[in-house]
Design a protein around this motif. Sequence first.
Motif, mmCIF file in Angstrom:
data_model
loop_
_atom_site.group_PDB
_atom_site.id
_atom_site.type_symbol
_atom_site.label_atom_id
_atom_site.label_comp_id
_atom_site.label_asym_id
_atom_site.label_seq_id
_atom_site.Cartn_x
_atom_site.Cartn_y
_atom_site.Cartn_z
ATOM 1 N N TYR A 121 0.839 -1.203 0.000
ATOM 2 C CA TYR A 121 0.000 0.000 0.000
ATOM 3 C C TYR A 121 0.874 1.253 0.000
ATOM 4 C CZ TYR A 121 -4.381 2.493 0.818
ATOM 5 O OH TYR A 121 -5.484 3.281 0.682
ATOM 6 N N LEU A 122 1.934 1.231 0.827
ATOM 7 C CA LEU A 122 2.841 2.381 0.867
ATOM 8 C C LEU A 122 3.468 2.649 -0.496
ATOM 9 C CD1 LEU A 122 4.874 2.089 4.212
ATOM 10 C CD2 LEU A 122 3.301 3.914 3.549
ATOM 11 N N GLN A 123 3.900 1.585 -1.166
ATOM 12 C CA GLN A 123 4.538 1.741 -2.463
ATOM 13 C C GLN A 123 3.541 2.205 -3.522
ATOM 14 O OE1 GLN A 123 7.494 1.884 -3.484
ATOM 15 N NE2 GLN A 123 7.203 1.749 -5.704
ATOM 16 N N PHE A 124 2.332 1.630 -3.492
ATOM 17 C CA PHE A 124 1.334 1.966 -4.509
ATOM 18 C C PHE A 124 0.823 3.397 -4.354
ATOM 19 C CE2 PHE A 124 -3.156 2.237 -5.746
ATOM 20 C CZ PHE A 124 -3.053 1.937 -7.098
ATOM 21 N N GLN A 125 0.558 3.801 -3.110
ATOM 22 C CA GLN A 125 -0.070 5.099 -2.892
ATOM 23 C C GLN A 125 0.939 6.241 -2.794
ATOM 24 O OE1 GLN A 125 -3.316 5.570 -3.024
ATOM 25 N NE2 GLN A 125 -2.984 7.786 -2.836
ATOM 26 N N TYR A 126 2.076 5.966 -2.154
ATOM 27 C CA TYR A 126 3.024 7.044 -1.893
ATOM 28 C C TYR A 126 4.371 6.856 -2.588
ATOM 29 C CZ TYR A 126 -0.340 8.222 1.746
ATOM 30 O OH TYR A 126 -1.488 8.548 2.413
ATOM 31 N N GLY A 127 4.616 5.677 -3.163
ATOM 32 C CA GLY A 127 5.872 5.445 -3.881
ATOM 33 C C GLY A 127 7.093 5.626 -3.005
ATOM 34 N N VAL A 128 7.074 5.070 -1.790
ATOM 35 C CA VAL A 128 8.173 5.293 -0.848
ATOM 36 C C VAL A 128 9.490 4.705 -1.357
ATOM 37 C CG1 VAL A 128 6.701 5.458 1.177
ATOM 38 C CG2 VAL A 128 7.480 3.217 0.408
ATOM 39 N N PHE A 129 9.428 3.694 -2.195
ATOM 40 C CA PHE A 129 10.647 3.096 -2.741
ATOM 41 C C PHE A 129 10.998 3.649 -4.123
ATOM 42 C CE2 PHE A 129 8.862 -0.168 0.105
ATOM 43 C CZ PHE A 129 9.928 -0.326 0.968
ATOM 44 N N GLY A 130 10.183 4.605 -4.611
ATOM 45 C CA GLY A 130 10.437 5.164 -5.931
ATOM 46 C C GLY A 130 10.338 4.103 -7.020
ATOM 47 N N ASN A 131 11.291 4.127 -7.936
ATOM 48 C CA ASN A 131 11.336 3.117 -9.001
ATOM 49 C C ASN A 131 12.203 1.920 -8.642
ATOM 50 O OD1 ASN A 131 9.680 4.634 -10.727
ATOM 51 N ND2 ASN A 131 11.436 5.861 -11.423
ATOM 52 N N ASN A 132 12.684 1.894 -7.406
ATOM 53 C CA ASN A 132 13.535 0.793 -6.960
ATOM 54 C C ASN A 132 12.652 -0.366 -6.487
ATOM 55 O OD1 ASN A 132 15.578 -0.838 -6.065
ATOM 56 N ND2 ASN A 132 16.499 0.685 -4.707
ATOM 57 N N TYR A 133 12.066 -1.082 -7.454
ATOM 58 C CA TYR A 133 11.150 -2.167 -7.104
ATOM 59 C C TYR A 133 11.899 -3.352 -6.481
ATOM 60 C CZ TYR A 133 7.943 0.469 -10.014
ATOM 61 O OH TYR A 133 7.164 1.472 -10.533
ATOM 62 N N GLY A 134 13.188 -3.488 -6.774
ATOM 63 C CA GLY A 134 13.969 -4.555 -6.162
ATOM 64 C C GLY A 134 14.022 -4.410 -4.655
ATOM 65 N N LEU A 135 14.187 -3.166 -4.188
ATOM 66 C CA LEU A 135 14.222 -2.913 -2.744
ATOM 67 C C LEU A 135 12.855 -3.163 -2.122
ATOM 68 C CD1 LEU A 135 15.916 -1.886 -0.357
ATOM 69 C CD2 LEU A 135 15.164 0.438 -0.919
ATOM 70 N N ALA A 136 11.790 -2.853 -2.861
ATOM 71 C CA ALA A 136 10.430 -3.042 -2.362
ATOM 72 C C ALA A 136 10.104 -4.519 -2.137
ATOM 73 C CB ALA A 136 9.425 -2.441 -3.338
ATOM 74 N N THR A 137 10.787 -5.401 -2.836
ATOM 75 C CA THR A 137 10.578 -6.840 -2.628
ATOM 76 C C THR A 137 11.674 -7.465 -1.770
ATOM 77 O OG1 THR A 137 11.715 -7.253 -4.741
ATOM 78 C CG2 THR A 137 9.306 -7.165 -4.774
ATOM 79 N N PHE A 138 12.846 -6.825 -1.734
ATOM 80 C CA PHE A 138 13.963 -7.368 -0.962
ATOM 81 C C PHE A 138 13.710 -7.260 0.544
ATOM 82 C CE2 PHE A 138 18.178 -6.983 1.054
ATOM 83 C CZ PHE A 138 18.729 -8.189 0.635
ATOM 84 N N ILE A 139 13.160 -6.137 0.984
ATOM 85 C CA ILE A 139 12.912 -5.937 2.415
ATOM 86 C C ILE A 139 11.902 -6.949 2.963
ATOM 87 C CG2 ILE A 139 11.956 -4.335 4.126
ATOM 88 C CD1 ILE A 139 13.266 -2.064 2.565
#
Length: 327
Positions: A121-139
């Motif tokens: 939700y954070l990534q979709f609504q606010y883009g907290v990870f920007g375009n770094n989708y690898g980090l969004a799945t790595f954490i």
Amino acid sequence: MMNSDLYETLFEEGCIRKETLDNIRDKRSRPLFSLHWELKTLLYLGVMLLSTGLGILIYKNIDTIGHQVILAFIAATSLGCFYFCFRHKSPFKKEKVKAPSTLFDYLLLLACLSFLSFLGYLQFQYGVFGNNYGLATFIPMLVLFYVAYDFDHLGILSMAITNLGIWAGISVNPLTLVSNIDQGGRPLILTGIALGIFLIAAAFLSERFNIKKHFHFSYTHFGTQLTFIALLYGYFHDFEQEGSILWVVLLFAFAWYIYRDALTHKSFYFVLLCVVYTYISFSAVVVRYLLKGHDIGVFYLAGIYFIGSAVMFIKLLIHLNKKVKAL
């Protein structure tokens, strides 16, 4: 057996009546049927449906609830479940640790699902990870692996392995794969093989060093399926090239390794996987060379092959099943 002898002795000594002994024999001839796995499956399904239902409810009322309230609710759910689980967890051990209670097991699953929903939700609504989708799945992958080992939960381990696959697949660029298989296919094949072998190695090391050795099945399951599929895809990707047969040779070699490991662990499931994928790859090679002929007889040969090979396939499975049971 001891109880049966006891009742027989009591009857012979006149302590119980013949009707009582007959009732005991009747009850022992019709043992109770265990609903353990059925109930456990329903409980897992209930947690998944609860998460899905909450997601749908939030989606339909997003305008009236507000994003901050939704995030706070998801975070509170996840933190509350994690707090309960940490308070009641058993100390970490390298061996298998039994869950303190059934409630503990499902609250832990709900905590992880809520955590993933929160980050998504954070990534979709606010883009907290920007375009770094690898980090969004790595954490979340690291968190899931930690939870799986610290709480000894096979379900969370499966989620962590799935997340590992998603993280590894990000660099493959799935959009390029769909639009142009020649550009995207080769990286995906190599990534799949590398990840599959990594999981097989993790399964081996878990037994070798006795660190959650019961995780062996989950690692081997995902690693075997992924490697077989990647090798098969490699063959079909290079179908028009002469060197494509190398993929089949690698698949046969990998199947032999898994087959030997399956016999060691007395697992017919992995023997079945070896036979199925080997049969598919071998049949693909046979059909490929049959298609090179333009005679109508090719279709008759193909029909004879599939009928005969299907019979041999079934007989082989029956033989291997008996072999595994005899080990």
